[in-house]
Design an enzyme around this catalytic site. Structure first.
Site, PDB file in Angstrom:
ATOM      1  N   GLU A 181     -37.212  -3.342  -1.396  1.00  0.00           N
ATOM      2  CA  GLU A 181     -38.048  -2.530  -2.289  1.00  0.00           C
ATOM      3  C   GLU A 181     -39.116  -3.393  -2.979  1.00  0.00           C
ATOM      4  O   GLU A 181     -40.268  -2.982  -3.114  1.00  0.00           O
ATOM      5  CB  GLU A 181     -37.174  -1.820  -3.333  1.00  0.00           C
ATOM      6  CG  GLU A 181     -37.982  -0.947  -4.247  1.00  0.00           C
ATOM      7  CD  GLU A 181     -37.330   0.391  -4.591  1.00  0.00           C
ATOM      8  OE1 GLU A 181     -36.262   0.710  -4.052  1.00  0.00           O
ATOM      9  OE2 GLU A 181     -37.913   1.101  -5.421  1.00  0.00           O
ATOM     10  N   TYR A 213     -44.240   0.455 -15.325  1.00  0.00           N
ATOM     11  CA  TYR A 213     -42.987  -0.306 -15.185  1.00  0.00           C
ATOM     12  C   TYR A 213     -43.297  -1.801 -15.075  1.00  0.00           C
ATOM     13  O   TYR A 213     -42.701  -2.628 -15.768  1.00  0.00           O
ATOM     14  CB  TYR A 213     -42.250   0.185 -13.930  1.00  0.00           C
ATOM     15  CG  TYR A 213     -40.903  -0.444 -13.702  1.00  0.00           C
ATOM     16  CD1 TYR A 213     -39.749   0.101 -14.253  1.00  0.00           C
ATOM     17  CD2 TYR A 213     -40.761  -1.596 -12.923  1.00  0.00           C
ATOM     18  CE1 TYR A 213     -38.503  -0.472 -14.037  1.00  0.00           C
ATOM     19  CE2 TYR A 213     -39.524  -2.176 -12.706  1.00  0.00           C
ATOM     20  CZ  TYR A 213     -38.402  -1.612 -13.257  1.00  0.00           C
ATOM     21  OH  TYR A 213     -37.176  -2.191 -13.044  1.00  0.00           O
ATOM     22  N   ASP A 238     -32.008  -4.594 -16.884  1.00  0.00           N
ATOM     23  CA  ASP A 238     -31.556  -5.313 -15.667  1.00  0.00           C
ATOM     24  C   ASP A 238     -32.481  -6.480 -15.318  1.00  0.00           C
ATOM     25  O   ASP A 238     -32.010  -7.573 -15.014  1.00  0.00           O
ATOM     26  CB  ASP A 238     -31.340  -4.355 -14.479  1.00  0.00           C
ATOM     27  CG  ASP A 238     -32.560  -3.593 -14.001  1.00  0.00           C
ATOM     28  OD1 ASP A 238     -33.581  -3.571 -14.727  1.00  0.00           O
ATOM     29  OD2 ASP A 238     -32.497  -3.009 -12.897  1.00  0.00           O
ATOM     30  N   SER A 247     -32.314   7.377  -8.547  1.00  0.00           N
ATOM     31  CA  SER A 247     -32.222   6.343  -7.505  1.00  0.00           C
ATOM     32  C   SER A 247     -32.099   6.877  -6.087  1.00  0.00           C
ATOM     33  O   SER A 247     -31.290   6.391  -5.292  1.00  0.00           O
ATOM     34  CB  SER A 247     -31.045   5.392  -7.786  1.00  0.00           C
ATOM     35  OG  SER A 247     -31.237   4.762  -8.997  1.00  0.00           O
ATOM     36  N   SER A 248     -32.941   7.852  -5.758  1.00  0.00           N
ATOM     37  CA  SER A 248     -32.950   8.328  -4.380  1.00  0.00           C
ATOM     38  C   SER A 248     -33.379   7.207  -3.431  1.00  0.00           C
ATOM     39  O   SER A 248     -32.861   7.104  -2.310  1.00  0.00           O
ATOM     40  CB  SER A 248     -33.890   9.524  -4.237  1.00  0.00           C
ATOM     41  OG  SER A 248     -35.183   9.191  -4.685  1.00  0.00           O
ATOM     42  N   ASP A 261     -30.153  -0.137  -9.589  1.00  0.00           N
ATOM     43  CA  ASP A 261     -29.985   1.023  -8.712  1.00  0.00           C
ATOM     44  C   ASP A 261     -29.225   0.667  -7.437  1.00  0.00           C
ATOM     45  O   ASP A 261     -28.295   1.360  -7.024  1.00  0.00           O
ATOM     46  CB  ASP A 261     -31.355   1.608  -8.325  1.00  0.00           C
ATOM     47  CG  ASP A 261     -32.222   1.877  -9.543  1.00  0.00           C
ATOM     48  OD1 ASP A 261     -31.680   1.911 -10.654  1.00  0.00           O
ATOM     49  OD2 ASP A 261     -33.449   2.042  -9.368  1.00  0.00           O
ATOM     50  N   GLU A 285     -30.937   0.441 -20.517  1.00  0.00           N
ATOM     51  CA  GLU A 285     -32.154   0.782 -19.767  1.00  0.00           C
ATOM     52  C   GLU A 285     -33.221  -0.290 -19.964  1.00  0.00           C
ATOM     53  O   GLU A 285     -33.440  -0.764 -21.093  1.00  0.00           O
ATOM     54  CB  GLU A 285     -32.673   2.136 -20.255  1.00  0.00           C
ATOM     55  CG  GLU A 285     -33.212   3.004 -19.163  1.00  0.00           C
ATOM     56  CD  GLU A 285     -32.139   3.450 -18.180  1.00  0.00           C
ATOM     57  OE1 GLU A 285     -32.017   2.810 -17.120  1.00  0.00           O
ATOM     58  OE2 GLU A 285     -31.440   4.433 -18.470  1.00  0.00           O
ATOM     59  N   HIS A 286     -33.845  -0.652 -18.859  1.00  0.00           N
ATOM     60  CA  HIS A 286     -34.860  -1.722 -18.843  1.00  0.00           C
ATOM     61  C   HIS A 286     -34.252  -3.047 -19.302  1.00  0.00           C
ATOM     62  O   HIS A 286     -34.940  -3.874 -19.897  1.00  0.00           O
ATOM     63  CB  HIS A 286     -36.091  -1.324 -19.673  1.00  0.00           C
ATOM     64  CG  HIS A 286     -36.905  -0.252 -19.004  1.00  0.00           C
ATOM     65  ND1 HIS A 286     -37.835  -0.522 -18.034  1.00  0.00           N
ATOM     66  CD2 HIS A 286     -36.882   1.093 -19.134  1.00  0.00           C
ATOM     67  CE1 HIS A 286     -38.377   0.613 -17.605  1.00  0.00           C
ATOM     68  NE2 HIS A 286     -37.804   1.616 -18.257  1.00  0.00           N
TER      69      HIS A 286
END
Ligand code: GLA
Length: 393
Positions: free
Chosen positions: A168, A229, A38, A134-135, A180, A35-36
């Site tokens: 995005e 973030y 990428d 990750s919608s 994602d 996590e964190h």
């Protein structure tokens, strides 16, 4: 899925007056560990989940895009014709923000030189919004497939993921990494994947047969996630710079120890770096656990990951910490951690298959006792396939 496809086709036909010609789906994802990492060129270990965005569409003869969503109000209409470089306008009202993901994809494909055709499009999704599953990536990746499909274009799954990420980053304005979109685009059914975020190489590994992956939604929606973030990203970049590398991927724990001795990095930045460097190591070790079928060791790595995300990277929250603590006390739980960006959203737990039903029931009861007003939900998920065409029946 067939009921959802049936309803989607009906929505399309009622809205646009004729049935759709094509369908596509793109899944959400859960990250088992990594996590964190990428955006630090590091490693992640995601799998796609059995929740997704479904789209039904039909190409038009002009350059108008019309979109209806089963979950949102109103028809969105915009044009993707030759524009002399103008930008497709973003939503003016907050309620139409969801359509920005679709417009962003169209904008990026145009920038890439695609001559887009218009399309009528209906969509439905069951990835909970704002819960770290990750919608938005599922929406982007499905949109890329639909826009390309309607225009007779095609791209590799990796390229689709890259362009969806760019939509995005540059259009929606969230500075996310590749985790994602690459998961949604390229996941393999029945497998988790070691993702190398530098090379984008994906190496599949099956989950041990005796364990289930349980996703538990705290019901706490992420607040202020974008600013926090982006701040974490900047801190990682500052750390890498101070350590003389382009990305924290290239730093070892020994290198961090030396920096601490030398006092060259402030304590907070150092803590952020320590999480990322250790998490990269844990993620590669977790992949080895999957390969050797060692679910107990994998669970322990997930526990350590949560501790660092809480104490060093500081992206957890009380609801996530409570959910993780409750999960770990239940019989059959091998490991539990927050998943996704943090500050709310979901946990992921590894649970012995024979205790799984009891685990989800008791976790629900105990969490609801602690947070009676939050809409908690828990579900077991298999590893789903990445995005692709679906039949409309
Ligand atoms: C969000 C981002 C991803 C990744 C995770 C944290 O899901 O979109 O790129 O950074 O947070 O691992």
């Amino acid at each position: 899925m067939s009921d959802r496809i049936h309803d989607l086709t009906a929505l399309f036909t009622a809205t646009f007056g004729a049935p759709p010609s094509h369908g596509v789906r793109a899944p959400g994802r859960v990250n088992l560990i990594g996590e964190h990492t990428d955006y630090n060129d590091g490693f992640c270990l995601p799998m796609a989940i059995q929740r997704d965005v479904l789209m039904a569409y039909r190409a038009r003869s002009d350059t108008t895009i019309r979109v209806i969503s089963a979950q949102q109000k109103g028809l969105e209409i915009f044009d993707v014709g030759p524009s002399g470089g103008t930008t497709i306008h973003k939503a003016v009202h907050g309620a139409s923000r969801w359509a920005d993901y679709i417009k962003g994809c169209a904008q990026v494909l145009r920038e890439e030189g695609f001559r887009l055709r218009g399309v009528d499009l209906a969509l439905t999704g069951d990835v909970p919004l704002g819960s770290g599953l990750s919608s938005s990536a599922a929406l982007e990746v499905a949109t890329m497939h639909a826009l390309l499909g309607a225009s007779g274009g095609s791209l590799s799954g990796e390229r689709i993921a890259r362009l969806a990420q760019r939509a995005e980053n540059s259009y929606v304005g969230t500075n996310c990494g590749i985790l994602d979109q690459l998961s949604s685009s390229c996941a393999v059914a029945g497998q988790a994947m070691l993702m190398d975020c530098r090379t984008l190489e994906l190496t599949p590994a099956p989950l041990p047969g005796a364990v289930a992956v349980v996703i538990a939604d705290t019901g706490k929606r992420r607040g202020l996630v974008d600013s926090a973030y982006n701040e974490r990203r900047s801190q990682c970049e500052a750390g890498a710079k101070a350590l003389g590398v382009s990305h924290l991927r290239d730093v070892s724990l020994h290198g961090l120890w030396q920096a601490r001795q030398a006092g060259t990095i402030d304590a907070q930045t150092l803590r952020r770096c320590e999480h990322v460097v250790a998490e990269n190591g844990r993620t590669q070790a977790a992949f080895a656990c999957l390969r050797s079928g060692d679910a107990v060791a994998l669970g322990a790595l997930m526990d350590q990951s949560h501790a660092d995300l809480r104490d060093k990277f500081e992206v957890s929250c009380p609801e996530l910490d409570v959910m993780v603590a409750l999960a770990r006390r239940l019989p059959g739980c091998l490991g539990s951690r927050m998943t996704g960006a943090g500050f709310g959203g979901c946990t992921v737990s590894l649970v012995g298959i024979d205790r799984c039903a009891e685990f989800t029931r008791r976790l629900g009861e105990e969490y609801r006792a602690a947070y009676p007003t939050l809409p908690m939900a828990a579900y077991v998920t298999q590893a789903a396939a990445g995005a692709g065409a679906i039949g409309l029946g």
